[in-house]
Scaffold this active site. Structure first.
Site, PDB file in Angstrom:
ATOM      1  N   CYS A 118      17.820  62.450  62.158  1.00 45.87           N
ATOM      2  CA  CYS A 118      18.602  63.480  62.851  1.00 45.87           C
ATOM      3  C   CYS A 118      17.733  64.530  63.529  1.00 45.87           C
ATOM      4  O   CYS A 118      18.250  65.357  64.284  1.00 45.87           O
ATOM      5  CB  CYS A 118      19.538  64.158  61.864  1.00 45.87           C
ATOM      6  SG  CYS A 118      20.491  62.964  60.956  1.00 45.87           S
ATOM      7  N   HIS A 258      21.176  71.097  63.391  1.00 45.81           N
ATOM      8  CA  HIS A 258      21.758  69.760  63.248  1.00 45.81           C
ATOM      9  C   HIS A 258      23.167  69.882  62.658  1.00 45.81           C
ATOM     10  O   HIS A 258      23.373  70.561  61.652  1.00 45.81           O
ATOM     11  CB  HIS A 258      20.869  68.905  62.345  1.00 45.81           C
ATOM     12  CG  HIS A 258      21.492  67.607  61.973  1.00 45.81           C
ATOM     13  ND1 HIS A 258      22.145  66.804  62.895  1.00 45.81           N
ATOM     14  CD2 HIS A 258      21.588  66.956  60.776  1.00 45.81           C
ATOM     15  CE1 HIS A 258      22.609  65.726  62.287  1.00 45.81           C
ATOM     16  NE2 HIS A 258      22.293  65.804  61.011  1.00 45.81           N
ATOM     17  N   ASN A 288      28.906  64.260  62.349  1.00 43.76           N
ATOM     18  CA  ASN A 288      27.445  64.171  62.360  1.00 43.76           C
ATOM     19  C   ASN A 288      27.050  63.011  63.281  1.00 43.76           C
ATOM     20  O   ASN A 288      27.299  61.851  62.960  1.00 43.76           O
ATOM     21  CB  ASN A 288      26.962  63.930  60.925  1.00 43.76           C
ATOM     22  CG  ASN A 288      25.459  63.793  60.821  1.00 43.76           C
ATOM     23  OD1 ASN A 288      24.768  63.622  61.813  1.00 43.76           O
ATOM     24  ND2 ASN A 288      24.958  63.835  59.602  1.00 43.76           N
TER      25      ASN A 288
HETATM   26  N1  ACO Z   1      37.495  62.115  50.209  1.00 44.99           N
HETATM   27  C1  ACO Z   1      37.889  62.517  48.998  1.00 44.99           C
HETATM   28  N2  ACO Z   1      37.033  62.654  47.958  1.00 44.99           N
HETATM   29  C2  ACO Z   1      35.744  62.372  48.166  1.00 44.99           C
HETATM   30  C3  ACO Z   1      35.261  61.943  49.412  1.00 44.99           C
HETATM   31  C4  ACO Z   1      36.209  61.810  50.459  1.00 44.99           C
HETATM   32  N3  ACO Z   1      35.856  61.420  51.690  1.00 44.99           N
HETATM   33  N4  ACO Z   1      33.939  61.734  49.315  1.00 44.99           N
HETATM   34  C5  ACO Z   1      33.580  62.038  48.066  1.00 44.99           C
HETATM   35  N5  ACO Z   1      34.668  62.409  47.365  1.00 44.99           N
HETATM   36  C6  ACO Z   1      34.742  62.819  45.981  1.00 44.99           C
HETATM   37  C7  ACO Z   1      33.631  62.237  45.129  1.00 44.99           C
HETATM   38  O1  ACO Z   1      33.986  60.952  44.690  1.00 44.99           O
HETATM   39  C8  ACO Z   1      33.552  63.239  44.020  1.00 44.99           C
HETATM   40  O2  ACO Z   1      34.577  62.969  43.100  1.00 44.99           O
HETATM   41  P1  ACO Z   1      34.324  63.106  41.511  1.00 44.99           P
HETATM   42  O3  ACO Z   1      33.969  64.574  41.315  1.00 44.99           O
HETATM   43  O4  ACO Z   1      35.623  62.708  40.933  1.00 44.99           O
HETATM   44  O5  ACO Z   1      33.176  62.197  41.215  1.00 44.99           O
HETATM   45  C9  ACO Z   1      33.878  64.563  44.674  1.00 44.99           C
HETATM   46  O6  ACO Z   1      34.545  64.232  45.913  1.00 44.99           O
HETATM   47  C10 ACO Z   1      32.677  65.425  44.996  1.00 44.99           C
HETATM   48  O7  ACO Z   1      31.691  64.614  45.611  1.00 44.99           O
HETATM   49  P2  ACO Z   1      30.290  65.185  46.046  1.00 44.99           P
HETATM   50  O8  ACO Z   1      29.508  64.086  46.691  1.00 44.99           O
HETATM   51  O9  ACO Z   1      29.660  65.925  44.903  1.00 44.99           O
HETATM   52  O10 ACO Z   1      30.761  66.234  47.174  1.00 44.99           O
HETATM   53  P3  ACO Z   1      29.931  67.331  47.892  1.00 44.99           P
HETATM   54  O11 ACO Z   1      30.596  68.629  47.736  1.00 44.99           O
HETATM   55  O12 ACO Z   1      28.453  67.249  47.602  1.00 44.99           O
HETATM   56  O13 ACO Z   1      30.121  66.904  49.421  1.00 44.99           O
HETATM   57  C11 ACO Z   1      28.930  65.791  51.150  1.00 44.99           C
HETATM   58  C12 ACO Z   1      29.659  65.646  49.840  1.00 44.99           C
HETATM   59  C13 ACO Z   1      29.905  66.294  52.182  1.00 44.99           C
HETATM   60  C14 ACO Z   1      28.407  64.431  51.546  1.00 44.99           C
HETATM   61  C15 ACO Z   1      27.770  66.806  50.988  1.00 44.99           C
HETATM   62  O14 ACO Z   1      27.021  66.486  49.859  1.00 44.99           O
HETATM   63  C16 ACO Z   1      26.853  66.829  52.181  1.00 44.99           C
HETATM   64  O15 ACO Z   1      27.239  67.190  53.263  1.00 44.99           O
HETATM   65  N6  ACO Z   1      25.605  66.465  51.970  1.00 44.99           N
HETATM   66  C17 ACO Z   1      24.617  66.443  53.031  1.00 44.99           C
HETATM   67  C18 ACO Z   1      24.796  65.197  53.769  1.00 44.99           C
HETATM   68  C19 ACO Z   1      24.009  65.220  55.008  1.00 44.99           C
HETATM   69  O16 ACO Z   1      23.746  66.236  55.592  1.00 44.99           O
HETATM   70  N7  ACO Z   1      23.692  64.037  55.412  1.00 44.99           N
HETATM   71  C20 ACO Z   1      23.059  63.824  56.592  1.00 44.99           C
HETATM   72  C21 ACO Z   1      21.626  64.204  56.580  1.00 44.99           C
HETATM   73  S1  ACO Z   1      20.720  63.395  57.742  1.00 44.99           S
HETATM   74  C22 ACO Z   1      21.740  62.846  58.870  1.00 44.99           C
HETATM   75  O17 ACO Z   1      22.454  63.616  59.380  1.00 44.99           O
HETATM   76  C23 ACO Z   1      21.794  61.390  59.247  1.00 44.99           C
END
Ligand code: ACO
Length: 333
Positions: A118, A258, A288
């Site tokens: 990214c 980003h 993203n």
């Molecule tokens: N819908 C509903 N529930 C969901 C979803 C969804 N789409 N996805 C995950 N959940 C659930 C999980 O199963 C979990 O449930 P549980 O507590 O029963 O196990 C709960 O939601 C929380 O999941 P987390 O993964 O802990 O959620 P978090 O608050 O961390 O958010 C996210 C997840 C949005 C992916 C976040 O971690 C994030 O943005 N991380 C950075 C990702 C990123 O920037 N990636 C790209 C970097 S490089 C590039 O851009 C290519």
């Protein structure tokens, strides 16, 4: 800041392209077990664009590049270099940049792809600017383009809701001293590479039936770990590049970060003490788009008429690798 004697590399044209098809959170509710409420509250994303089946990454890159050329007021034959930054090339080879170089008619240009996840747009600008500043080239076209829908695992709700397709581009040429690309910081933390990758399909793991059944040819991500790295890394790299440009945070007029998650953008901006009104945000509309995200956001804020000549723009991102990259650009248009 010390005045520079070498020609400065400036962004002299920008452009972007988003495919027509809009995939809303409501649409995703019919594909995986998710809700609009979860996606908006955890990411800020409301919808994203999805390329047509017959559109490859080069087909998204081409119109973005053409718009940047038009904005710069130059023709394709004026280009000496075409760089495409992408994690979703049309093929392993030939390079997507070569496909675009042919289609755009840049018959005096060399071409190659650059892979830094990214942060691709920042890495691409940094490479292009070297050739301009050392006087070897007149114009380079940097296009950051992605068709992430083709590597998303559409059965994995934790990742497929995050990504979208699109392309953004910039023409880099020589300009007046003290305008243009003032400083860069590029960093890589390869030890965190496993946090975001496609396990199979390269020379490490060939694709077979078992791999396809496990969806190991699709993007895999450890979201929460990346979140923490990004919120810590973005302010650190921003601080370094702003200082390298001889500026302070209060000199920064626009932050083009980003666009991965609104929570990351807001948390990082808070740590940097950058007020909300200086943040460029479009993650709600496009999700993203990996390498393309900063390039699309820069083009949008420019076309909205908000950027003024002399404004200091911080481009900063993080991505697969794990890479971090920041650039300070003094707007020259
Ligand atoms: N819908 C509903 N529930 C969901 C979803 C969804 N789409 N996805 C995950 N959940 C659930 C999980 O199963 C979990 O449930 P549980 O507590 O029963 O196990 C709960 O939601 C929380 O999941 P987390 O993964 O802990 O959620 P978090 O608050 O961390 O958010 C996210 C997840 C949005 C992916 C976040 O971690 C994030 O943005 N991380 C950075 C990702 C990123 O920037 N990636 C790209 C970097 S490089 C590039 O851009 C290519």
């Amino acid at each position: 800041m010390t005045p520079r004697s070498a020609p400065s590399a400036v962004i002299c044209g920008v452009g972007s392209y988003l495919p027509d098809k809009v995939l809303t959170n409501a649409d995703l509710e019919r594909i995986v077990d998710t809700t609009d409420e979860w996606i908006v509250s955890h990411t800020g994303i409301r919808e994203r664009r999805i390329a047509a089946d017959d559109q490859a990454t080069s087909d998204l890159a081409l119109p973005a590049g053409q718009r940047a050329l038009q904005d710069a007021g130059i023709g394709p034959e004026d280009l000496n270099l075409v760089i495409v930054t992408t994690v979703t090339p049309d093929h392993f080879f030939p390079a997507t940049a070569c496909i675009v170089q042919d289609k755009i008619g840049a018959r005096n240009a060399g071409a190659f792809d650059l892979v830094s996840g990214c942060t691709g747009f920042v890495y691409g600008l940094s490479v292009a600017s070297q050739f301009i500043e050392n006087g070897q080239m007149d114009y380079a076209l940097v296009i950051s383009a992605e068709k992430l829908s083709c590597i998303a695992d559409w059965t994995d709700r934790s990742t497929c809701v995050l990504f979208g397709d699109g392309a953004g581009a910039a023409v880099v040429g020589a300009g007046e001293p003290d305008l243009g690309i003032l400083a860069f910081v590029l960093e890589s933390y390869g030890e965190h590479g496993d946090l975001l990758r496609i396990p199979a399909g390269g020379s490490r793991m060939r694709i077979n039936e078992e791999i396809l059944a496990r969806h190991d040819d699709c993007l895999r991500m450890e979201g929460p770990e990346l979140f923490k790295l990004a919120v810590r890394g973005v302010p650190e790299v921003s601080e370094k590049v702003i200082a390298k440009a001889g500026l302070t945070n209060s000199d920064i007029d626009w932050v083009v970060m980003h666009q991965a998650n609104i929570r990351i953008i807001e948390a990082a901006a808070k740590r940097m003490d950058i007020p909300e009104e200086r943040l460029v945000v479009n993650v709600d509309k496009y999700g993203n788009t990996s390498a393309a995200s900063m390039a699309i956001a820069l083009d949008e804020v420019y076309r909205q008429g908000k950027l003024r000549r002399g404004d200091n723009v911080l481009l900063v991102g993080f991505g697969a690798g794990f890479t971090l990259g920041g650039a300070v650009v003094r707007w020259a248009k």
